[in-house]
Design an enzyme around this catalytic site. Structure first.
Site, PDB file in Angstrom:
ATOM      1  N   LYS A 259      69.986  29.410  70.202  1.00  0.00           N
ATOM      2  CA  LYS A 259      70.122  29.161  68.762  1.00  0.00           C
ATOM      3  C   LYS A 259      68.774  28.703  68.198  1.00  0.00           C
ATOM      4  O   LYS A 259      67.937  28.181  68.942  1.00  0.00           O
ATOM      5  CB  LYS A 259      71.132  28.031  68.515  1.00  0.00           C
ATOM      6  CG  LYS A 259      72.572  28.388  68.811  1.00  0.00           C
ATOM      7  CD  LYS A 259      73.465  27.167  68.571  1.00  0.00           C
ATOM      8  CE  LYS A 259      74.918  27.457  68.915  1.00  0.00           C
ATOM      9  NZ  LYS A 259      75.568  28.355  67.947  1.00  0.00           N
ATOM     10  N   ARG A 333      84.764  31.865  73.083  1.00  0.00           N
ATOM     11  CA  ARG A 333      85.885  32.784  73.350  1.00  0.00           C
ATOM     12  C   ARG A 333      86.057  33.043  74.845  1.00  0.00           C
ATOM     13  O   ARG A 333      87.144  33.388  75.295  1.00  0.00           O
ATOM     14  CB  ARG A 333      85.695  34.084  72.564  1.00  0.00           C
ATOM     15  CG  ARG A 333      84.451  34.860  72.894  1.00  0.00           C
ATOM     16  CD  ARG A 333      84.049  35.818  71.786  1.00  0.00           C
ATOM     17  NE  ARG A 333      83.460  35.115  70.652  1.00  0.00           N
ATOM     18  CZ  ARG A 333      83.027  35.723  69.547  1.00  0.00           C
ATOM     19  NH1 ARG A 333      83.134  37.038  69.430  1.00  0.00           N
ATOM     20  NH2 ARG A 333      82.499  35.037  68.555  1.00  0.00           N
TER      21      ARG A 333
END
Length: 486
Positions: A259, A333
Protein backbone atom coordinates in the site's frame (compact mmCIF):
# COMPACT_ATOMS: atom_id res chain seq x y z
CA UNK A 1 -22.91 18.11 36.51
CA UNK A 2 -26.33 17.73 34.96
CA UNK A 3 -27.33 17.42 31.30
CA UNK A 4 -30.92 18.44 30.44
CA UNK A 5 -32.71 18.31 27.09
CA UNK A 6 -34.87 20.98 25.47
CA UNK A 7 -36.99 20.67 22.30
CA UNK A 8 -36.92 23.25 19.57
CA UNK A 9 -40.23 24.93 18.81
CA UNK A 10 -41.66 24.91 15.29
CA UNK A 11 -41.02 28.66 14.97
CA UNK A 12 -38.33 30.70 16.66
CA UNK A 13 -40.75 32.53 18.95
CA UNK A 14 -42.63 30.89 21.84
CA UNK A 15 -41.31 29.37 25.03
CA UNK A 16 -38.92 26.47 24.51
CA UNK A 17 -40.22 23.13 25.71
CA UNK A 18 -38.31 21.24 28.38
CA UNK A 19 -38.31 17.48 28.83
CA UNK A 20 -40.08 16.35 32.01
CA UNK A 21 -36.71 16.25 33.83
CA UNK A 22 -35.98 19.77 32.58
CA UNK A 23 -39.38 20.97 33.77
CA UNK A 24 -38.83 19.45 37.21
CA UNK A 25 -35.40 21.07 37.54
CA UNK A 26 -36.72 24.42 36.34
CA UNK A 27 -39.39 24.26 39.09
CA UNK A 28 -36.72 23.31 41.63
CA UNK A 29 -34.83 26.52 40.85
CA UNK A 30 -38.05 28.61 40.79
CA UNK A 31 -38.12 29.10 37.01
CA UNK A 32 -34.63 30.55 36.89
CA UNK A 33 -33.44 28.12 34.17
CA UNK A 34 -36.18 29.15 31.72
CA UNK A 35 -35.53 32.80 32.55
CA UNK A 36 -31.80 32.47 31.81
CA UNK A 37 -32.47 30.62 28.57
CA UNK A 38 -34.84 33.30 27.35
CA UNK A 39 -32.35 36.12 27.88
CA UNK A 40 -29.16 34.48 26.65
CA UNK A 41 -29.74 34.46 22.92
CA UNK A 42 -31.76 32.67 20.25
CA UNK A 43 -33.43 29.29 20.96
CA UNK A 44 -31.11 26.28 21.15
CA UNK A 45 -30.69 24.46 17.86
CA UNK A 46 -30.42 20.68 17.61
CA UNK A 47 -27.17 19.34 19.11
CA UNK A 48 -26.11 22.77 20.45
CA UNK A 49 -25.46 23.38 24.15
CA UNK A 50 -25.64 26.14 26.77
CA UNK A 51 -24.03 25.90 30.14
CA UNK A 52 -25.16 27.55 33.39
CA UNK A 53 -23.30 27.66 36.69
CA UNK A 54 -24.46 28.10 40.27
CA UNK A 55 -28.15 27.34 39.73
CA UNK A 56 -28.35 24.61 42.36
CA UNK A 57 -25.99 23.33 45.06
CA UNK A 58 -26.34 19.67 43.93
CA UNK A 59 -25.47 20.58 40.34
CA UNK A 60 -22.95 23.45 40.20
CA UNK A 61 -22.93 23.09 36.37
CA UNK A 62 -25.99 22.46 34.22
CA UNK A 63 -25.74 21.90 30.46
CA UNK A 64 -28.91 22.36 28.40
CA UNK A 65 -28.82 20.53 25.05
CA UNK A 66 -31.01 20.99 21.97
CA UNK A 67 -32.98 17.83 21.06
CA UNK A 68 -34.57 19.09 17.84
CA UNK A 69 -38.28 18.53 17.21
CA UNK A 70 -40.25 16.85 19.98
CA UNK A 71 -41.98 14.09 18.06
CA UNK A 72 -39.20 13.15 15.65
CA UNK A 73 -39.50 9.45 14.83
CA UNK A 74 -38.46 7.19 11.97
CA UNK A 75 -37.36 9.25 8.98
CA UNK A 76 -37.94 7.16 5.83
CA UNK A 77 -35.63 9.33 3.79
CA UNK A 78 -32.79 8.92 6.27
CA UNK A 79 -33.51 5.26 7.20
CA UNK A 80 -33.14 5.84 10.91
CA UNK A 81 -35.05 6.93 13.98
CA UNK A 82 -34.32 10.64 14.01
CA UNK A 83 -35.53 11.12 17.59
CA UNK A 84 -33.06 8.53 18.91
CA UNK A 85 -30.18 9.96 16.85
CA UNK A 86 -30.96 13.50 18.09
CA UNK A 87 -30.86 12.29 21.70
CA UNK A 88 -27.55 10.41 21.23
CA UNK A 89 -25.92 13.47 19.64
CA UNK A 90 -27.30 15.97 22.17
CA UNK A 91 -26.39 13.92 25.24
CA UNK A 92 -22.86 13.27 23.90
CA UNK A 93 -22.34 17.01 23.38
CA UNK A 94 -23.59 17.78 26.90
CA UNK A 95 -21.42 15.12 28.56
CA UNK A 96 -18.31 16.36 26.74
CA UNK A 97 -18.95 19.87 28.06
CA UNK A 98 -19.03 18.46 31.58
CA UNK A 99 -15.79 16.55 30.83
CA UNK A 100 -14.12 19.76 29.65
CA UNK A 101 -14.97 21.28 33.06
CA UNK A 102 -13.20 18.29 34.70
CA UNK A 103 -16.32 17.33 36.67
CA UNK A 104 -16.03 13.59 37.47
CA UNK A 105 -19.73 12.70 37.48
CA UNK A 106 -22.64 13.69 35.26
CA UNK A 107 -26.35 12.94 35.61
CA UNK A 108 -28.16 12.60 32.31
CA UNK A 109 -31.78 13.48 31.51
CA UNK A 110 -33.35 10.39 29.83
CA UNK A 111 -34.80 12.81 27.21
CA UNK A 112 -37.74 10.51 26.47
CA UNK A 113 -35.55 7.56 25.37
CA UNK A 114 -33.36 6.30 28.19
CA UNK A 115 -31.44 3.73 26.17
CA UNK A 116 -30.52 6.26 23.46
CA UNK A 117 -29.44 8.76 26.17
CA UNK A 118 -27.16 6.15 27.78
CA UNK A 119 -25.64 5.26 24.40
CA UNK A 120 -24.99 8.94 23.63
CA UNK A 121 -23.29 9.49 27.00
CA UNK A 122 -21.06 6.39 26.97
CA UNK A 123 -20.15 6.61 23.26
CA UNK A 124 -19.63 10.38 23.40
CA UNK A 125 -17.18 10.28 26.32
CA UNK A 126 -15.00 7.44 24.97
CA UNK A 127 -11.51 8.27 23.83
CA UNK A 128 -8.45 6.05 23.29
CA UNK A 129 -5.72 7.57 25.42
CA UNK A 130 -4.13 4.43 26.92
CA UNK A 131 -0.65 5.40 25.80
CA UNK A 132 -0.70 9.10 26.68
CA UNK A 133 0.62 10.47 29.95
CA UNK A 134 -1.86 13.34 29.85
CA UNK A 135 -5.34 11.84 29.82
CA UNK A 136 -8.76 13.47 29.68
CA UNK A 137 -10.54 13.28 33.06
CA UNK A 138 -12.73 10.20 33.47
CA UNK A 139 -16.41 11.12 33.70
CA UNK A 140 -19.01 8.65 34.98
CA UNK A 141 -22.43 9.23 33.41
CA UNK A 142 -25.49 8.13 35.35
CA UNK A 143 -29.23 8.40 34.92
CA UNK A 144 -30.96 11.48 36.36
CA UNK A 145 -33.93 10.07 38.26
CA UNK A 146 -34.34 6.32 38.63
CA UNK A 147 -37.50 5.32 36.79
CA UNK A 148 -35.80 3.71 33.81
CA UNK A 149 -32.65 2.16 35.22
CA UNK A 150 -33.06 -1.08 33.19
CA UNK A 151 -33.20 0.78 29.86
CA UNK A 152 -30.24 2.91 30.97
CA UNK A 153 -28.19 -0.19 31.79
CA UNK A 154 -29.06 -1.72 28.42
CA UNK A 155 -27.86 1.43 26.64
CA UNK A 156 -24.63 1.40 28.65
CA UNK A 157 -23.98 -2.25 27.67
CA UNK A 158 -24.66 -1.55 23.96
CA UNK A 159 -22.31 1.46 23.99
CA UNK A 160 -19.57 -0.34 25.94
CA UNK A 161 -19.68 -3.08 23.29
CA UNK A 162 -19.02 -0.56 20.54
CA UNK A 163 -16.33 1.09 22.68
CA UNK A 164 -14.56 -2.28 23.02
CA UNK A 165 -14.47 -2.54 19.22
CA UNK A 166 -13.19 1.05 19.02
CA UNK A 167 -10.46 0.25 21.56
CA UNK A 168 -9.29 -2.84 19.64
CA UNK A 169 -9.30 -1.01 16.30
CA UNK A 170 -7.57 2.13 17.59
CA UNK A 171 -4.75 0.39 19.50
CA UNK A 172 -1.41 0.23 17.65
CA UNK A 173 -0.66 -2.99 15.76
CA UNK A 174 2.32 -3.76 18.01
CA UNK A 175 -0.08 -3.73 21.00
CA UNK A 176 -2.93 -5.69 19.39
CA UNK A 177 -1.22 -8.60 17.64
CA UNK A 178 -3.26 -11.68 16.68
CA UNK A 179 -2.54 -13.43 20.00
CA UNK A 180 -3.10 -10.28 22.07
CA UNK A 181 -6.42 -9.67 20.31
CA UNK A 182 -7.53 -13.21 21.19
CA UNK A 183 -6.34 -12.82 24.80
CA UNK A 184 -8.25 -9.55 25.21
CA UNK A 185 -11.52 -11.13 24.02
CA UNK A 186 -10.92 -14.23 26.15
CA UNK A 187 -10.42 -12.00 29.19
CA UNK A 188 -13.67 -10.12 28.46
CA UNK A 189 -15.61 -13.39 28.30
CA UNK A 190 -13.97 -15.16 31.24
CA UNK A 191 -16.75 -14.40 33.72
CA UNK A 192 -19.55 -15.99 31.63
CA UNK A 193 -20.20 -19.65 32.40
CA UNK A 194 -22.08 -20.17 29.10
CA UNK A 195 -19.17 -19.08 26.88
CA UNK A 196 -16.29 -21.20 25.63
CA UNK A 197 -13.31 -19.61 23.89
CA UNK A 198 -10.84 -21.59 21.77
CA UNK A 199 -7.63 -19.88 20.65
CA UNK A 200 -6.52 -22.14 17.79
CA UNK A 201 -2.78 -22.12 16.94
CA UNK A 202 -1.12 -22.32 13.52
CA UNK A 203 -0.78 -26.13 13.74
CA UNK A 204 -4.58 -26.45 14.11
CA UNK A 205 -5.15 -24.06 11.17
CA UNK A 206 -2.88 -26.30 9.05
CA UNK A 207 -4.77 -29.49 10.02
CA UNK A 208 -7.99 -27.73 8.94
CA UNK A 209 -6.39 -27.22 5.49
CA UNK A 210 -7.02 -23.48 5.57
CA UNK A 211 -4.47 -22.85 2.85
CA UNK A 212 -5.83 -19.45 1.83
CA UNK A 213 -5.65 -18.06 5.39
CA UNK A 214 -2.15 -19.51 5.98
CA UNK A 215 -0.87 -18.05 2.70
CA UNK A 216 -1.57 -14.54 4.04
CA UNK A 217 -0.19 -15.24 7.53
CA UNK A 218 3.13 -16.71 6.36
CA UNK A 219 4.46 -13.31 5.29
CA UNK A 220 4.65 -12.12 8.90
CA UNK A 221 6.82 -13.05 11.88
CA UNK A 222 3.66 -12.90 14.04
CA UNK A 223 2.00 -16.33 14.14
CA UNK A 224 -1.67 -16.51 13.07
CA UNK A 225 -4.49 -17.40 15.45
CA UNK A 226 -7.98 -18.70 14.68
CA UNK A 227 -10.27 -17.43 17.43
CA UNK A 228 -13.45 -19.46 17.99
CA UNK A 229 -16.11 -18.34 20.50
CA UNK A 230 -19.20 -20.33 21.52
CA UNK A 231 -21.90 -18.39 23.35
CA UNK A 232 -24.65 -20.78 24.45
CA UNK A 233 -27.47 -18.49 25.49
CA UNK A 234 -30.28 -20.48 23.83
CA UNK A 235 -32.80 -22.53 25.82
CA UNK A 236 -31.34 -25.56 24.08
CA UNK A 237 -27.58 -25.68 23.51
CA UNK A 238 -28.23 -27.74 20.35
CA UNK A 239 -30.34 -25.02 18.71
CA UNK A 240 -28.87 -23.87 15.39
CA UNK A 241 -26.45 -21.00 16.08
CA UNK A 242 -26.07 -17.63 14.47
CA UNK A 243 -22.47 -17.57 13.23
CA UNK A 244 -20.53 -14.31 13.13
CA UNK A 245 -17.30 -14.30 11.09
CA UNK A 246 -14.87 -11.37 11.22
CA UNK A 247 -11.79 -10.49 9.17
CA UNK A 248 -8.92 -10.14 11.64
CA UNK A 249 -5.94 -8.61 9.84
CA UNK A 250 -4.25 -6.84 12.77
CA UNK A 251 -2.01 -4.94 10.36
CA UNK A 252 -2.35 -4.77 6.59
CA UNK A 253 0.69 -3.49 4.71
CA UNK A 254 -0.75 -4.88 1.47
CA UNK A 255 1.98 -7.52 1.34
CA UNK A 256 4.08 -7.57 -1.85
CA UNK A 257 1.36 -5.40 -3.48
CA UNK A 258 2.42 -2.78 -0.93
CA UNK A 259 0.00 0.00 0.00
CA UNK A 260 1.09 3.67 -0.24
CA UNK A 261 2.82 4.71 2.99
CA UNK A 262 0.55 7.75 3.48
CA UNK A 263 -2.24 6.71 5.82
CA UNK A 264 -0.98 3.14 6.11
CA UNK A 265 -0.99 3.47 9.91
CA UNK A 266 -4.82 3.29 9.78
CA UNK A 267 -4.43 -0.32 8.64
CA UNK A 268 -4.02 -1.25 12.31
CA UNK A 269 -7.84 -1.27 12.16
CA UNK A 270 -8.06 -3.79 9.34
CA UNK A 271 -9.29 -6.23 11.96
CA UNK A 272 -12.45 -4.14 12.36
CA UNK A 273 -14.58 -7.08 11.23
CA UNK A 274 -13.19 -9.31 13.98
CA UNK A 275 -13.37 -6.44 16.50
CA UNK A 276 -17.06 -5.72 15.81
CA UNK A 277 -18.27 -9.34 15.75
CA UNK A 278 -16.31 -10.33 18.87
CA UNK A 279 -17.50 -7.20 20.70
CA UNK A 280 -21.08 -8.00 19.61
CA UNK A 281 -20.75 -11.45 21.23
CA UNK A 282 -19.32 -9.92 24.44
CA UNK A 283 -22.37 -7.61 24.44
CA UNK A 284 -24.82 -10.45 23.73
CA UNK A 285 -23.36 -12.35 26.72
CA UNK A 286 -23.65 -9.26 28.95
CA UNK A 287 -27.30 -8.88 27.88
CA UNK A 288 -27.85 -12.63 28.34
CA UNK A 289 -29.55 -12.88 24.93
CA UNK A 290 -31.48 -16.16 24.57
CA UNK A 291 -29.79 -17.59 21.47
CA UNK A 292 -26.63 -19.48 20.52
CA UNK A 293 -23.89 -17.53 18.74
CA UNK A 294 -20.58 -18.75 17.38
CA UNK A 295 -17.85 -16.23 16.58
CA UNK A 296 -14.99 -17.01 14.19
CA UNK A 297 -12.05 -14.68 13.67
CA UNK A 298 -9.02 -15.62 11.54
CA UNK A 299 -6.29 -13.32 12.93
CA UNK A 300 -2.95 -12.52 11.28
CA UNK A 301 -0.82 -9.76 9.77
CA UNK A 302 -0.36 -9.17 6.03
CA UNK A 303 3.31 -8.30 5.58
CA UNK A 304 5.87 -8.27 2.74
CA UNK A 305 8.75 -10.70 3.27
CA UNK A 306 10.65 -13.51 1.58
CA UNK A 307 7.87 -15.86 2.65
CA UNK A 308 4.93 -13.69 1.58
CA UNK A 309 2.39 -14.49 -1.15
CA UNK A 310 3.58 -13.27 -4.56
CA UNK A 311 1.20 -11.90 -7.20
CA UNK A 312 0.24 -14.83 -9.42
CA UNK A 313 0.68 -17.49 -6.71
CA UNK A 314 -2.08 -20.10 -6.47
CA UNK A 315 -3.32 -21.24 -3.05
CA UNK A 316 -5.92 -23.82 -2.04
CA UNK A 317 -8.84 -23.00 0.27
CA UNK A 318 -10.41 -25.35 2.82
CA UNK A 319 -13.16 -26.48 0.41
CA UNK A 320 -10.55 -27.47 -2.22
CA UNK A 321 -11.07 -24.48 -4.53
CA UNK A 322 -7.88 -22.96 -5.90
CA UNK A 323 -7.33 -19.21 -5.85
CA UNK A 324 -4.96 -17.16 -7.97
CA UNK A 325 -3.63 -14.34 -5.78
CA UNK A 326 -3.39 -11.58 -8.38
CA UNK A 327 -3.13 -8.85 -5.75
CA UNK A 328 -1.74 -9.62 -2.29
CA UNK A 329 -3.61 -6.61 -0.90
CA UNK A 330 -6.92 -8.39 -1.57
CA UNK A 331 -6.07 -10.64 1.38
CA UNK A 332 -9.14 -10.30 3.60
CA UNK A 333 -11.23 -12.45 1.27
CA UNK A 334 -8.61 -15.23 1.53
CA UNK A 335 -8.96 -15.36 5.32
CA UNK A 336 -12.74 -15.18 5.11
CA UNK A 337 -12.94 -17.91 2.45
CA UNK A 338 -11.52 -20.49 4.88
CA UNK A 339 -13.46 -19.16 7.89
CA UNK A 340 -16.74 -19.27 5.91
CA UNK A 341 -16.04 -22.89 4.88
CA UNK A 342 -15.42 -23.75 8.54
CA UNK A 343 -18.63 -21.94 9.62
CA UNK A 344 -20.65 -24.55 7.70
CA UNK A 345 -19.58 -27.21 10.26
CA UNK A 346 -22.17 -25.85 12.70
CA UNK A 347 -25.69 -26.60 11.37
CA UNK A 348 -26.05 -22.82 11.09
CA UNK A 349 -29.19 -20.72 11.35
CA UNK A 350 -27.46 -17.85 9.55
CA UNK A 351 -23.92 -16.67 8.80
CA UNK A 352 -23.04 -13.00 9.01
CA UNK A 353 -19.50 -11.91 8.20
CA UNK A 354 -18.02 -8.43 8.68
CA UNK A 355 -14.85 -7.11 7.10
CA UNK A 356 -13.08 -3.87 6.22
CA UNK A 357 -12.87 -5.50 2.83
CA UNK A 358 -12.62 -2.97 -0.01
CA UNK A 359 -11.69 0.64 -0.62
CA UNK A 360 -14.39 0.43 -3.30
CA UNK A 361 -17.04 0.20 -0.56
CA UNK A 362 -15.81 3.49 0.89
CA UNK A 363 -16.01 5.04 -2.58
CA UNK A 364 -19.58 3.75 -3.03
CA UNK A 365 -21.20 4.72 0.28
CA UNK A 366 -18.61 6.69 2.24
CA UNK A 367 -19.28 6.51 5.97
CA UNK A 368 -23.09 6.80 5.72
CA UNK A 369 -23.84 3.08 5.93
CA UNK A 370 -22.37 -0.42 5.94
CA UNK A 371 -22.75 -2.20 2.59
CA UNK A 372 -24.63 -5.51 2.91
CA UNK A 373 -24.48 -8.27 0.31
CA UNK A 374 -26.85 -11.12 1.09
CA UNK A 375 -28.56 -14.15 -0.44
CA UNK A 376 -31.46 -13.87 2.03
CA UNK A 377 -34.22 -11.28 2.13
CA UNK A 378 -35.20 -12.57 5.58
CA UNK A 379 -31.72 -11.82 6.88
CA UNK A 380 -31.65 -8.44 5.12
CA UNK A 381 -34.92 -7.26 6.66
CA UNK A 382 -33.71 -8.14 10.18
CA UNK A 383 -30.43 -6.28 9.67
CA UNK A 384 -32.19 -3.30 8.11
CA UNK A 385 -34.77 -3.00 10.91
CA UNK A 386 -32.04 -3.29 13.55
CA UNK A 387 -30.07 -0.49 11.87
CA UNK A 388 -33.04 1.91 11.90
CA UNK A 389 -33.12 1.65 15.70
CA UNK A 390 -29.36 1.94 16.25
CA UNK A 391 -28.81 4.74 13.72
CA UNK A 392 -25.82 2.72 12.47
CA UNK A 393 -27.26 2.14 9.03
CA UNK A 394 -26.95 -0.65 6.47
CA UNK A 395 -27.59 -0.50 2.72
CA UNK A 396 -28.21 -3.48 0.45
CA UNK A 397 -25.77 -4.03 -2.42
CA UNK A 398 -26.05 -6.43 -5.40
CA UNK A 399 -24.81 -10.05 -5.51
CA UNK A 400 -25.38 -10.47 -9.27
CA UNK A 401 -24.02 -13.36 -11.33
CA UNK A 402 -22.54 -10.50 -13.42
CA UNK A 403 -19.85 -10.10 -10.73
CA UNK A 404 -19.31 -13.84 -10.15
CA UNK A 405 -18.15 -14.26 -13.76
CA UNK A 406 -15.48 -11.64 -13.15
CA UNK A 407 -13.80 -13.68 -10.39
CA UNK A 408 -14.33 -17.17 -11.84
CA UNK A 409 -12.85 -16.29 -15.25
CA UNK A 410 -9.28 -16.98 -14.15
CA UNK A 411 -6.30 -18.28 -16.16
CA UNK A 412 -4.56 -20.48 -13.53
CA UNK A 413 -7.12 -21.40 -10.85
CA UNK A 414 -10.81 -21.78 -9.99
CA UNK A 415 -10.98 -18.17 -8.84
CA UNK A 416 -8.97 -14.97 -8.95
CA UNK A 417 -8.88 -12.87 -5.79
CA UNK A 418 -9.68 -9.71 -7.81
CA UNK A 419 -12.26 -9.04 -10.54
CA UNK A 420 -10.92 -9.19 -14.08
CA UNK A 421 -11.95 -5.59 -14.77
CA UNK A 422 -9.75 -4.53 -11.85
CA UNK A 423 -11.41 -1.62 -10.04
CA UNK A 424 -14.91 -1.73 -11.54
CA UNK A 425 -17.46 -2.79 -8.91
CA UNK A 426 -14.66 -3.76 -6.54
CA UNK A 427 -16.89 -4.23 -3.48
CA UNK A 428 -19.30 -6.34 -5.56
CA UNK A 429 -16.63 -8.62 -7.03
CA UNK A 430 -15.19 -9.14 -3.52
CA UNK A 431 -18.65 -10.21 -2.30
CA UNK A 432 -19.05 -12.48 -5.35
CA UNK A 433 -15.72 -14.10 -4.44
CA UNK A 434 -16.92 -14.82 -0.87
CA UNK A 435 -20.19 -16.24 -2.18
CA UNK A 436 -18.15 -19.04 -3.78
CA UNK A 437 -17.44 -20.34 -0.26
CA UNK A 438 -21.03 -20.24 1.03
CA UNK A 439 -23.71 -22.91 0.69
CA UNK A 440 -25.87 -21.73 3.64
CA UNK A 441 -29.21 -20.27 2.55
CA UNK A 442 -28.99 -17.33 4.99
CA UNK A 443 -25.69 -15.48 4.61
CA UNK A 444 -24.80 -11.80 4.70
CA UNK A 445 -21.47 -10.11 4.05
CA UNK A 446 -21.03 -6.69 5.65
CA UNK A 447 -18.32 -4.57 4.04
CA UNK A 448 -17.42 -2.06 6.76
CA UNK A 449 -14.47 -0.34 5.07
CA UNK A 450 -16.39 2.93 4.68
CA UNK A 451 -17.54 3.06 8.32
CA UNK A 452 -14.16 2.05 9.79
CA UNK A 453 -13.31 5.50 11.12
CA UNK A 454 -15.04 8.72 12.07
CA UNK A 455 -13.94 12.27 11.32
CA UNK A 456 -17.00 14.25 12.36
CA UNK A 457 -19.84 12.51 10.51
CA UNK A 458 -21.29 10.75 13.57
CA UNK A 459 -21.58 13.55 16.14
CA UNK A 460 -21.62 11.24 19.17
CA UNK A 461 -18.33 9.54 18.21
CA UNK A 462 -15.03 11.37 18.55
CA UNK A 463 -12.53 11.38 15.72
CA UNK A 464 -10.89 7.96 15.33
CA UNK A 465 -11.85 4.33 14.79
CA UNK A 466 -15.62 3.98 14.94
CA UNK A 467 -16.35 0.39 16.03
CA UNK A 468 -19.31 0.37 13.64
CA UNK A 469 -21.68 -1.48 13.20
CA UNK A 470 -21.34 -3.31 16.58
CA UNK A 471 -24.66 -2.05 18.00
CA UNK A 472 -26.49 -3.02 14.81
CA UNK A 473 -25.10 -6.58 15.06
CA UNK A 474 -26.22 -6.76 18.70
CA UNK A 475 -29.69 -5.41 17.91
CA UNK A 476 -29.92 -7.87 15.00
CA UNK A 477 -29.01 -10.78 17.33
CA UNK A 478 -31.58 -9.54 19.86
CA UNK A 479 -34.28 -9.54 17.16
CA UNK A 480 -33.29 -13.04 16.10
CA UNK A 481 -33.51 -14.24 19.70
CA UNK A 482 -37.05 -12.82 19.95
CA UNK A 483 -37.86 -14.68 16.73
CA UNK A 484 -36.82 -17.99 18.26
CA UNK A 485 -38.85 -17.23 21.38
CA UNK A 486 -42.07 -16.58 19.49
Amino acid sequence: GLVLGIYSTEKDEGAAQFTSAGDAFNSLVSGKLRELLSICGPPLKKGKTRIFHGLHQDFPSVVVVGLGKKNAGVNDQENWNEGKENIRAAVAAGCRQIQDLEIPCVEVDPCGDTQAAAEGAVLGLHEYNELKQKKKPVVTPQLHGSAESEAWQKGVIYAEGQNLARYLMEAPANYITPIKFAERIEQKLRSFSNVKVHVRPESWIATQQMGAFLSVAKGSAEPPVFLEIHYLGGANTNDSPLVFVGKGVTFDSGGISLKPSSGMDAMRADMGGAATVCSAIVTAAALNLPLNIIGLAPLCENMPSGKANKPGDVVRAKNGKTIQVDNTDAEGRLLLADALCYAHNFNVRAIVNAATLTGAMDVALGSAATGVFTNSSWLWSHLYEASILTGDRVWRMPLFEHYTKQVTDCPLADLSNIGKYSRAGGACTAAAFLKEFVTASHWAHLDIAGVMSNKDEVPYLRKGMAGRPTRTLVEFAARLSQDSHN
